[in-house]
Design a protein around this motif. Sequence first.
Motif, PDB file in Angstrom:
ATOM      1  N   LEU A 181       0.829  -1.205   0.000  1.00  0.00           N
ATOM      2  CA  LEU A 181       0.000   0.000   0.000  1.00  0.00           C
ATOM      3  C   LEU A 181       0.864   1.256   0.000  1.00  0.00           C
ATOM      4  O   LEU A 181       0.561   2.230  -0.697  1.00  0.00           O
ATOM      5  CB  LEU A 181      -0.931  -0.010   1.215  1.00  0.00           C
ATOM      6  N   ILE A 182       1.932   1.218   0.780  1.00  0.00           N
ATOM      7  CA  ILE A 182       2.854   2.361   0.805  1.00  0.00           C
ATOM      8  C   ILE A 182       3.480   2.565  -0.570  1.00  0.00           C
ATOM      9  O   ILE A 182       3.582   3.701  -1.066  1.00  0.00           O
ATOM     10  CB  ILE A 182       3.944   2.159   1.872  1.00  0.00           C
ATOM     11  N   GLY A 183       3.872   1.457  -1.198  1.00  0.00           N
ATOM     12  CA  GLY A 183       4.473   1.547  -2.525  1.00  0.00           C
ATOM     13  C   GLY A 183       3.504   2.079  -3.564  1.00  0.00           C
ATOM     14  O   GLY A 183       3.853   2.956  -4.362  1.00  0.00           O
ATOM     15  N   LEU A 184       2.266   1.557  -3.566  1.00  0.00           N
ATOM     16  CA  LEU A 184       1.260   2.028  -4.521  1.00  0.00           C
ATOM     17  C   LEU A 184       0.944   3.500  -4.298  1.00  0.00           C
ATOM     18  O   LEU A 184       0.819   4.271  -5.262  1.00  0.00           O
ATOM     19  CB  LEU A 184      -0.011   1.195  -4.403  1.00  0.00           C
ATOM     20  N   ALA A 185       0.822   3.881  -3.033  1.00  0.00           N
ATOM     21  CA  ALA A 185       0.545   5.288  -2.723  1.00  0.00           C
ATOM     22  C   ALA A 185       1.686   6.183  -3.200  1.00  0.00           C
ATOM     23  O   ALA A 185       1.458   7.279  -3.731  1.00  0.00           O
ATOM     24  CB  ALA A 185       0.325   5.467  -1.226  1.00  0.00           C
ATOM     25  N   SER A 186       2.913   5.697  -3.034  1.00  0.00           N
ATOM     26  CA  SER A 186       4.079   6.473  -3.479  1.00  0.00           C
ATOM     27  C   SER A 186       4.103   6.622  -4.993  1.00  0.00           C
ATOM     28  O   SER A 186       4.407   7.705  -5.517  1.00  0.00           O
ATOM     29  CB  SER A 186       5.371   5.805  -2.999  1.00  0.00           C
ATOM     30  N   VAL A 187       3.752   5.521  -5.705  1.00  0.00           N
ATOM     31  CA  VAL A 187       3.732   5.578  -7.167  1.00  0.00           C
ATOM     32  C   VAL A 187       2.667   6.546  -7.655  1.00  0.00           C
ATOM     33  O   VAL A 187       2.923   7.389  -8.539  1.00  0.00           O
ATOM     34  CB  VAL A 187       3.488   4.167  -7.752  1.00  0.00           C
ATOM     35  N   VAL A 188       1.462   6.445  -7.087  1.00  0.00           N
ATOM     36  CA  VAL A 188       0.378   7.346  -7.493  1.00  0.00           C
ATOM     37  C   VAL A 188       0.744   8.794  -7.185  1.00  0.00           C
ATOM     38  O   VAL A 188       0.549   9.690  -8.023  1.00  0.00           O
ATOM     39  CB  VAL A 188      -0.933   6.958  -6.781  1.00  0.00           C
ATOM     40  N   ALA A 189       1.286   9.018  -5.977  1.00  0.00           N
ATOM     41  CA  ALA A 189       1.683  10.378  -5.606  1.00  0.00           C
ATOM     42  C   ALA A 189       2.776  10.902  -6.540  1.00  0.00           C
ATOM     43  O   ALA A 189       2.767  12.076  -6.939  1.00  0.00           O
ATOM     44  CB  ALA A 189       2.164  10.400  -4.158  1.00  0.00           C
ATOM     45  N   GLY A 190       3.712  10.008  -6.888  1.00  0.00           N
ATOM     46  CA  GLY A 190       4.780  10.413  -7.800  1.00  0.00           C
ATOM     47  C   GLY A 190       4.261  10.785  -9.179  1.00  0.00           C
ATOM     48  O   GLY A 190       4.705  11.769  -9.771  1.00  0.00           O
ATOM     49  N   LEU A 191       3.302  10.001  -9.695  1.00  0.00           N
ATOM     50  CA  LEU A 191       2.719  10.288 -11.004  1.00  0.00           C
ATOM     51  C   LEU A 191       1.959  11.605 -10.988  1.00  0.00           C
ATOM     52  O   LEU A 191       2.066  12.413 -11.919  1.00  0.00           O
ATOM     53  CB  LEU A 191       1.801   9.145 -11.436  1.00  0.00           C
ATOM     54  N   VAL A 192       1.171  11.798  -9.926  1.00  0.00           N
ATOM     55  CA  VAL A 192       0.407  13.050  -9.803  1.00  0.00           C
ATOM     56  C   VAL A 192       1.358  14.241  -9.721  1.00  0.00           C
ATOM     57  O   VAL A 192       1.154  15.278 -10.376  1.00  0.00           O
ATOM     58  CB  VAL A 192      -0.512  13.011  -8.573  1.00  0.00           C
ATOM     59  N   LEU A 193       2.412  14.096  -8.923  1.00  0.00           N
ATOM     60  CA  LEU A 193       3.394  15.178  -8.794  1.00  0.00           C
ATOM     61  C   LEU A 193       4.087  15.446 -10.119  1.00  0.00           C
ATOM     62  O   LEU A 193       4.297  16.608 -10.507  1.00  0.00           O
ATOM     63  CB  LEU A 193       4.420  14.805  -7.721  1.00  0.00           C
ATOM     64  N   PHE A 194       4.435  14.356 -10.838  1.00  0.00           N
ATOM     65  CA  PHE A 194       5.111  14.517 -12.130  1.00  0.00           C
ATOM     66  C   PHE A 194       4.228  15.273 -13.120  1.00  0.00           C
ATOM     67  O   PHE A 194       4.685  16.218 -13.779  1.00  0.00           O
ATOM     68  CB  PHE A 194       5.477  13.152 -12.702  1.00  0.00           C
TER      69      PHE A 194
END
Length: 382
Positions: A183-196
């Motif tokens: 869950l932490i990893g998925l949240a980080s990926v989604v947050a990273g994509l949104v930030l990008f």
Amino acid sequence: MLNRIKKIDWLMMLILVAFGVISALVVRSATFNDPKFANSDVKTLMFYGVGFVILLLITLFDYRLLLKTWYVWYALGILSLILVFFFGSNRNGAQGWFDLGGGLTFQPAELMKLFLIIAVAAIMGRRQGEPLRFRTDVMAVAAASIVPFALVMIQPDLGNAIIYIFIVLGMLWIGNVRYTYVLIGLASVVAGLVLFVTLFNAFNTEIKEFLSDHNKSHWYQRINTYIHPEQATADERRQSEYAKIAIGSGGLTGDGYMQGESKNRKFIPYTYSDSIFVVIGEEFGFQGSAILLLLYFIFIYRMILIAYQCYDLRGSFVIIGIASMMVFQIFQNIGMMIGIMPITGITLPFISYGGTSLLLNMICIGLVFSIKAHQEKYTMDP
């Protein structure tokens, strides 16, 4: 030796032969009117011949020796990624190839995929099926993957860099990682994509100028075309739009072998490598494309069965890493041709023209067969 050979998955071997025939035929169709790529179909068959020999030799080799010395192979892979900046050649805007002479080239980023799989399998295998610990296991895997990822991104080779990520994600998923880490990893990926995407939109002009000044404007064009297709120019949308038109024009049965109009009129670049699925879709239609996808499905399914039957979890990790690599490459290559994925330089496994990628894939399948053949004398150490 005969016992090892008998344990080869002969259905997978038969599919590999089918891939070789399909690849030679489609590469011939894609290059027959281009003197620069004369006899590419013959070269493809030669690469397949060498690949089958390598596959059989690796089948006889005890895969556990690779796992025991994983750090040596990993270090060699990292060294090759560094040396390519000093002694390599630039192709399509990426400093990622060694010229071997005689028209032969070697791309270390391809071989690094296998070395990364071996390294991650060895690291995760230390737990022997117990849940992975965050600091000593998950972070160790992350550290092992971030170095080749960064080096390949610098080349820049976005396609292979993304493959590294999906290899590691696939292996972690079956490595008994805790759901909280997932869950932490998925949240980080989604947050990273949104930030990008947010930063890309906010600094669009600055990013475009920076990449243009560093001769990386094709990066901007590919990303911007995917995020804002309505803003892309006709040239920027050209490959994606023509690819979809060509595949759609193939209909159910296709236009016929070597009769693809879009391909013959050179509306689509790299039809012998990155865009080879367009040739299949245009000339063989939905039926031909479906048959190819069915062969891929059976091929990957057989790999997963072998992984499931392994006593050595490290062998299972290696096979799942190889399967993850191939599944993503298939999805990405076909996806970018039908407009659901951004365009990158990822080839279609076993079908696209290219000696390095084909031989790597054959080495990987040889390793799968080696794992299957050496399970009866399983111990943690060779």
